[in-house]
Enzyme design. Structure first.
Site, PDB file in Angstrom:
ATOM      1  CE  LYS A  52      -3.681  -2.585   2.218  1.00 34.32           C
ATOM      2  NZ  LYS A  52      -4.456  -2.931   3.392  1.00 34.32           N
ATOM      3  CD  GLN A  96      -3.402  -4.457   6.621  1.00 35.42           C
ATOM      4  OE1 GLN A  96      -3.540  -3.446   5.943  1.00 35.42           O
ATOM      5  NE2 GLN A  96      -3.715  -5.655   6.172  1.00 35.42           N
ATOM      6  CG  ASP A 119      -9.588  -0.713   4.504  1.00 39.21           C
ATOM      7  OD1 ASP A 119      -9.385  -1.093   3.341  1.00 39.21           O
ATOM      8  OD2 ASP A 119      -8.823  -0.956   5.456  1.00 39.21           O
TER       9      ASP A 119
END
Ligand code: GUN
Length: 285
Positions: A52, A96, A119
């Site tokens: 990322k 994450q 997300d």
């Protein structure tokens, strides 16, 4: 022999377009920025986060990383999220997963400002997706839809089967396919005679995290097969949830692992960050 759905090539194109868009935004004084939070020391997460960060660099998105000790308390994690929510220079916040067992990821996701939730895991964005409203869509399902669109694969009217019901992939995938008028079935570990269901799929999406779990006897001739899995096989090589060698003989389209869904996930994250930056600017006006 199936045609390969080349996620690597499509993601490259998406990132190149985003790079131009970011250059234009910078001319206007808008500098898209992502903040990533990682708790503890998960080796897979480290690889994902690294990918990322590399993509951010490619696209010109500013990037900030917070590596927290696995013993951190929930309050401290929430304090950091709240600080990033308040920070006007941050457009996207990504926590994450997984995070250590003692911490509640649902509370953490709920705390991320829905406008910075690149997300798409905040219940507000999940709810909007269910209602068919504009929202941040979880990057893997969104990437899969974009990949199908890029190859002009029609979703409407198709029998789509999703194997795996995770909050990150399976459930939002089901919703994305339903929103595009597929007839969707979702299977999971308690599904009886899985092959009975998977064999009916025109579009088969597999996200179970088990190497080569789907073999050719479970797939209909001519099916479009999307493999979300990233596993290490017995031979030590990276492989998907689908037995690629077997299934590619009978599918019409198939995603490879690596080079299929993975790069699309990252590209859609970049897309969501740029979108968040543009939305923030619009809100100010
Ligand atoms: N863990 C595995 N996949 C993902 C993802 O797409 N986003 C986050 N935040 N964590 C993950």
């Amino acid at each position: 022999m199936a045609e390969i759905l080349d996620g690597k090539a499509v993601s490259k194109k998406i990132k190149e377009n985003l790079k131009k868009e970011v250059e234009n935004l910078k001319q206007k004084g808008i500098f898209p920025k992502l903040a990533v939070i990682m708790v503890g020391d998960n080796s897979s997460s480290k690889i994902y986060v690294r990918n990322k960060s590399i993509a951010c660099k490619e696209v010109g998105i500013e990037y900030e990383e917070y590596l927290l000790d696995e013993k951190i308390k929930m309050d401290e994690l929430l304090d950091l999220i709240n600080k990033l929510n308040q920070d006007d220079s941050i457009d996207g916040i990504l926590l994450q997963s997984p995070i250590p067992k003692g911490l509640d990821i649902n509370v953490a996701f709920k705390t991320i400002d829905p406008k910075k939730d690149v997300d798409g895991f905040n219940p507000c964005n999940v709810g909007k997706l269910c209602l068919g409203q504009d929202s941040f869509i979880s990057c893997t399902p969104y990437g899969i839809i974009k990949l199908l669109e890029e190859y002009d694969i029609k979703i409407e009217g198709k029998d789509a089967v999703v194997v795996g019901r995770s909050n990150i992939v399976g459930k939002p995938m089901m919703q994305c396919l339903l929103n595009r008028n597929a007839t969707v079935t979702i299977c999971h570990s308690k599904t009886i005679k899985l092959e009975r269901v998977t064999k009916k799929a025109d579009i088969l999406v597999v996200a179970v995290g088990k190497p080569k779990f789907i073999n050719k006897d479970m797939v209909k001739e001519g099916a479009i097969v999307i493999d979300v899995g990233i596993n290490r096989g017995e031979d030590g090589k990276i492989c998907g949830d689908v037995d690629y060698d077997e299934v590619s003989q009978i599918a019409s389209y198939i995603t490879p692992v690596p080079g299929g869904v993975g790069p699309m996930t990252v590209a859609m994250l970049m897309n969501n960050i740029v979108r968040a930056a543009k939305m923030k600017e619009k809100d100010k006006r």
